[in-house]
Design an enzyme around this catalytic site. Structure first.
Site, PDB file in Angstrom:
ATOM      1  N   CYS A 178       0.812  -1.225   0.000  1.00 38.15           N
ATOM      2  CA  CYS A 178       0.000   0.000   0.000  1.00 38.15           C
ATOM      3  C   CYS A 178       0.846   1.276   0.000  1.00 38.15           C
ATOM      4  O   CYS A 178       0.616   2.190  -0.797  1.00 38.15           O
ATOM      5  CB  CYS A 178      -0.975  -0.007   1.180  1.00 38.15           C
ATOM      6  SG  CYS A 178      -0.224   0.108   2.819  1.00 38.15           S
ATOM      7  N   HIS A 238      -5.716   1.930  -4.358  1.00 37.01           N
ATOM      8  CA  HIS A 238      -4.838   1.372  -3.327  1.00 37.01           C
ATOM      9  C   HIS A 238      -4.448  -0.062  -3.653  1.00 37.01           C
ATOM     10  O   HIS A 238      -5.054  -0.722  -4.509  1.00 37.01           O
ATOM     11  CB  HIS A 238      -5.506   1.443  -1.946  1.00 37.01           C
ATOM     12  CG  HIS A 238      -6.651   0.492  -1.751  1.00 37.01           C
ATOM     13  ND1 HIS A 238      -6.924  -0.131  -0.555  1.00 37.01           N
ATOM     14  CD2 HIS A 238      -7.623   0.050  -2.606  1.00 37.01           C
ATOM     15  CE1 HIS A 238      -7.990  -0.893  -0.670  1.00 37.01           C
ATOM     16  NE2 HIS A 238      -8.448  -0.801  -1.891  1.00 37.01           N
ATOM     17  N   HIS A 266      -2.652   1.284   6.995  1.00 35.57           N
ATOM     18  CA  HIS A 266      -2.982   1.215   5.573  1.00 35.57           C
ATOM     19  C   HIS A 266      -3.106   2.629   5.018  1.00 35.57           C
ATOM     20  O   HIS A 266      -3.498   3.565   5.721  1.00 35.57           O
ATOM     21  CB  HIS A 266      -4.295   0.457   5.353  1.00 35.57           C
ATOM     22  CG  HIS A 266      -4.577   0.155   3.909  1.00 35.57           C
ATOM     23  ND1 HIS A 266      -3.816  -0.720   3.157  1.00 35.57           N
ATOM     24  CD2 HIS A 266      -5.535   0.633   3.060  1.00 35.57           C
ATOM     25  CE1 HIS A 266      -4.291  -0.771   1.924  1.00 35.57           C
ATOM     26  NE2 HIS A 266      -5.333   0.035   1.830  1.00 35.57           N
TER      27      HIS A 266
END
Length: 365
Positions: A279, A339, A327
């Site tokens: 990510c 993402h 994240h």
């Protein structure tokens, strides 16, 4: 090149090679202070599922998978942070090795000059310059020589001072290099622990998923999509999208273009492209392509980049998710993000509110 210089340069090159090896996902290093994780299921064993699992069973599996992959994401952030620290430390060691080589060469030169001065004094019978001038029968020579004596004294004092400073610098460089080596070794252990945790959590998740029948896997994906959609709908129902109307900057547009061009590429922990990403690897590389270097990990992106209100965000801004900032995604506009979700998934577009938002940061503030 002298033996000492060759030795130090070999050390410097060895450091770079060592860090390169340590940086490979197959060997690795973890977070000095692990972040808290919500309802971790690390090490737990899932009960065997019936051939056709009920929705309740699948929902339990979905919850457990979320926890496992969340723990893997936290460990991945720690792994990436340790890897970045290792790069900085190796560069510092190489720089210090260069300074030590240069300092030793300078010290040798100063010692040669000091030795030449001592030999010169010996050739004049061991008498200092002042005594030789006093014994001179020529007044003019005495007066002219007096100035040279003062210059010589200053030069000698300067030579001795420089010699002392150079020796002190070399001692400090050696201490600094030793400190960086110790940090590098500590980072190696940290990174290895992070890798072990990542692999353990992912293996547990994969084992859990492998117990599902083909039809159940499809239903599980549907449950995941439904949960994400419900969260997105709840987020949109607050009216937040009506408040978000800022346009992207030129840099932000480039970052968005890079990130969205990666859709379909697989998530791989620790990866920064070009063929796969995690990510924060996706967001950091996207902004690098736009000419802006940002921290490598989602936690450091949260810690170091300017925070802005969700209502003020614009395309290119980064949305940080979960209480531990484990994240990160890039906002692309219209309530959507791009993402790299987790292992087993690919870079994709999703709803910005599909996960719990911690906050928003702006790389080009």
């Amino acid at each position: 090149m002298g033996t000492g210089k060759r030795g130090l340069l070999v050390v410097a090159v060895t450091v770079v090679c060592a860090v390169t090896v340590w940086g490979a996902p197959g060997t690795a290093f973890a977070s000095p202070s692990p972040s808290p994780t919500p309802s971790s299921t690390a090490g737990s064993t899932a009960p065997a599922l019936p051939s056709t699992a009920s929705n309740k069973d699948l929902e339990a599996v979905r919850t457990q998978l979320e926890a496992l992959y969340h723990d893997a994401a936290v460990a991945t952030d720690a792994y990436n942070a340790a890897e970045e620290a290792a790069k900085r430390q190796s560069a510092e060691i190489v720089a210090l090795a260069t300074k030590i080589v240069e300092g030793r060469e300078k010290l040798d030169d100063l010692k040669d000059r000091a030795g030449a001065a001592a030999r010169s004094q010996y050739r004049t019978g061991g008498l200092p310059d002042e005594a030789q001038l006093m014994l001179s029968d020529d007044p003019t020579e005495f007066l002219n020589g007096a100035g040279r004596v003062l210059q010589g004294e200053r030069a000698t004092k300067g030579l001795l001072s420089e010699l002392t400073r150079t020796q002190e610098d070399l001692e400090q460089y050696s201490k600094d290099a030793s400190t960086q080596w110790q940090k590098l070794e500590a980072g190696r252990k940290t990174k290895a622990a992070a890798q072990k945790k990542i692999e353990t959590q992912i293996a547990a998740a994969e084992k859990l998923e492998s117990q599902l029948e083909k039809e159940d896997k499809k239903r599980l994906e549907q449950l995941e999509a439904q949960a994400a959609q419900q969260a997105q709908t709840a987020w949109l129902s607050t009216g937040v999208l009506a408040e978000i109307n800022s346009s992207a900057t030129a840099q932000g547009t480039k970052a968005v273009q890079y990130a969205t061009a990666q859709t379909g590429k697989p998530y791989v922990w620790g990866a920064e492209g070009p063929d796969s990403f995690d990510c924060s690897g996706l967001t950091s590389e996207a902004w690098k392509s736009a000419g802006r270097a940002i921290p490598r990990t989602s936690q450091e992106q949260w810690n170091q980049l300017p925070h802005i209100a969700v209502a003020d965000m614009r395309p290119g801004d980064l949305i940080i998710y979960f209480d531990d900032a484990s994240h990160v995604a890039m906002y692309v506009g219209d309530g959507l993000i791009v993402h790299a979700p987790r292992p087993g998934r690919t870079v994709t577009l999703a709803g910005a509110g599909s996960m719990p938002i911690l906050g928003v940061v702006r790389p080009d503030a």
